[in-house]
Design an enzyme around this catalytic site. Structure first.
Site: not given
Lengths: 387, 387
Positions: A332, A211, A85, A208
């Site tokens: 992300h 995707i 990441c 969270c």
């Protein structure tokens, strides 16, 4: 070493874009960055491209070349770099090092990722490969699992509450609603965060990050060259990277690689955390942002929840964090995030961030993490920009 | 810029090692390199790791960190880099740039790959991802196909014969039989090369490099630091990298990225091709080595077949090429090859190459290619070492 300027910045929207290829997203972001910088494709002398999951799309290799040909950037060294990441943060670091040291005068740092369009199991299995796959991945460790455990530990050790943590999601979704490039455009309430679907106890869905697909590109040059293009340069004040030590007695409520990278970056720039005007940090989960407040020195250890609850990290607060919406709202696309953070800081430092503009920022901090194994992160990056 | 020395070098055997993980192979090679250099794990300040196909093993990310923890190298920036078959050459380039520019005093450049242990279709599909996958990979283009077409064109244009080309396989298998780290240990005859199983007409099996596993590691430092460890330093004289231009009128019997990288490297070192004592080149197929003779300036365009036939590139010849056995015999774990070439040059320049020692070499050249799209290679690297 020479001073390095971020001369141009561009990015696609972040979000699920299953019909767009890496090539298409890359072309858009690279075009925007070149136009923003006001330079020609032939001016670029080298490029670094962060990407993690190209193999899912079939484009296992040469991702940067595939993209950059679309905008006429050919012939030069182009290198894909990967640190999970934090891939794009390391693309930025290599590019920065190459310009500051005198190897090149104008280069591209970029990141791209396509995570949607595959079945979720495929994407998640690939993500598990950013752990120590043979020793932990095969046992079923996942990032929601890791950060669920971290959350429990932080609550136990410091009395942090899920309400405090939920403030991070509320803030970042609110910021994202002011960012046209953000994956999520709607606000959420504390109550909605607390009662959204459980993912990994105690972390519910809104704790969270999603995707995402997207690409971000910046163009770096020397301060001397930049004078030909702009009277308002954004300068790189520091760039520091670390990896984990993977010791068995680590406290999982703090990430030593972040602490060390931040200290190195502050030392390079000759500043302290109190001098930072705004920060983009790696909020893959709400609890992560709480930890980063502490590890980056924005508050003392254990007080991250209080900082969030008090609103100190809102756009109007003492130290605005993730004005872009962060990973939680902006999205992300893992190989692109590190450069997208730089794009946001550049927009903010130029005073062009529109409805989410931080008041008169002087110094911006970008913080990114990559991979996790043996209770430690595999890489951390802290970059400081100043105007 | 400071002079950079290759202080230590180590590698595993290359070959099919289906029972060994990336971690195990990496640990062995890193240990050998540290021991060869005589330095401690704590002396290493940064590392770059070439790897392409980690995703096949599940270890999608953080490959370098996973390996280097095994030998106690932790905490420092570690970055995976990928440029298909030239990945490790670019790891070396980043490491070289970082030391020469003064960023770090001692670093690791390494490469690792595990290609066996999967079904061949899986490995070959991943390899097809080093083309332009959406535009060419899905149409079925493969590397044997590309180099089969190149062979036909070279034969048509220059009168090169399959017998001449077969001399490359005979030479490299012979050299490999003198290298304990080589995947193949047996010699082959011209007749065996010509009549081995057809892979991609006119290229038979012995004209093609194998699927291999392995790892290679080198340690770079400054000339000043090196004096504390050795009286016999091997210095980096040049490091040049390019990418393709993908124009539609390219002549596929030559690779412009190689020609440009070689010219840049010769210019950096202030030498010409006639000054090169030996070379490790990217002989993924026999015809490729023929092309590289020409593109690197070891003979004029079209005379590569004659050079091979005359024995000029044998260990005892005018310009020994692939004394290690090259990709054709030593093997080609794609992410490791670029650094393995450096390992061979270091051994040769130190005069420690045993039965395959080139007589009194002064300057060694390493040449690597990565990926192929639109009739052009995506990256080329030329490195020069001198003693």
């Amino acid at each position: 070493m020479r001073d390095v300027v971020v001369l141009g910045a561009g990015m696609t929207i972040f979000g699920k874009q299953p019909d767009r290829s890496i090539r298409e997203m890359g072309e858009e972001a690279a075009f925007l960055a070149l136009r923003d910088a006001g330079v020609k494709p032939g001016d670029i002398q080298a490029a670094w491209c962060g990407n993690v999951l190209g193999s899912l799309s079939g484009q296992q290799a040469a991702v940067g070349q595939t993209i950059l040909e679309q905008v006429g950037v050919t012939g030069i060294p182009v290198l894909r770099v990967e640190n999970a990441c934090a891939s794009a943060s390391f693309a930025f670091k290599e590019a920065y090092m190459a310009v500051s040291s005198g190897y090149y005068d104008m280069v591209i740092a970029m990141g791209v990722e396509k995570m949607s369009g595959y079945d979720t199991a495929t994407t998640l299995r690939a993500m598990a490969g950013t752990s120590d796959f043979d020793m932990e991945g095969v046992l079923g460790i996942t990032f929601p699992g890791v950060f669920g455990m971290i959350t429990r530990r932080h609550m136990h050790k410091y009395g942090t509450t899920m309400e405090q943590i939920a403030h991070v999601a509320v803030k970042n979704r609110s910021n994202g609603s002011l960012n046209p490039k953000s994956q999520f455009q709607g606000k959420v309430s504390i109550n909605e965060v607390l009662h959204s679907r459980m993912v990994s106890s105690p972390l519910t869905l809104y704790n969270c990050c999603p995707i995402s697909d997207g690409c971000a590109v910046v163009i770096l040059t020397t301060d001397k060259v930049a004078k030909r293009y702009t009277s308002d340069p954004i300068t790189v004040a520091a760039s520091a990277q670390t990896s984990g030590t993977y010791q068995h007695d680590l406290d999982i409520t703090e990430f030593q690689p972040t602490i060390r990278a931040a200290q190195q970056a502050y030392d390079q720039a000759g500043i302290g955390p109190e001098d930072v005007s705004l920060a983009e940090v790696h909020d893959c989960f709400t609890i992560a942002e709480i930890m980063h407040y502490e590890d980056l020195g924005f508050c003392k250890k254990g007080d991250g929840g209080i900082l969030a609850e008090n609103g100190d990290t809102q756009i109007s607060g003492r130290i605005p964090v993730n004005s872009s919406g962060g990973l939680l709202s902006k999205g992300h696309p893992i190989g692109a995030t590190g450069v997208a953070q730089i794009v946001e800081l550049v927009e903010q430092l130029r005073g062009r961030a529109g409805a989410r503009q931080v008041q008169n920022p002087r110094i911006g901090l970008a913080h990114c993490l990559g991979a996790f194994r043996h209770a430690d992160v595999c890489s951390a990056s802290v970059t400081l920009l100043k105007k």
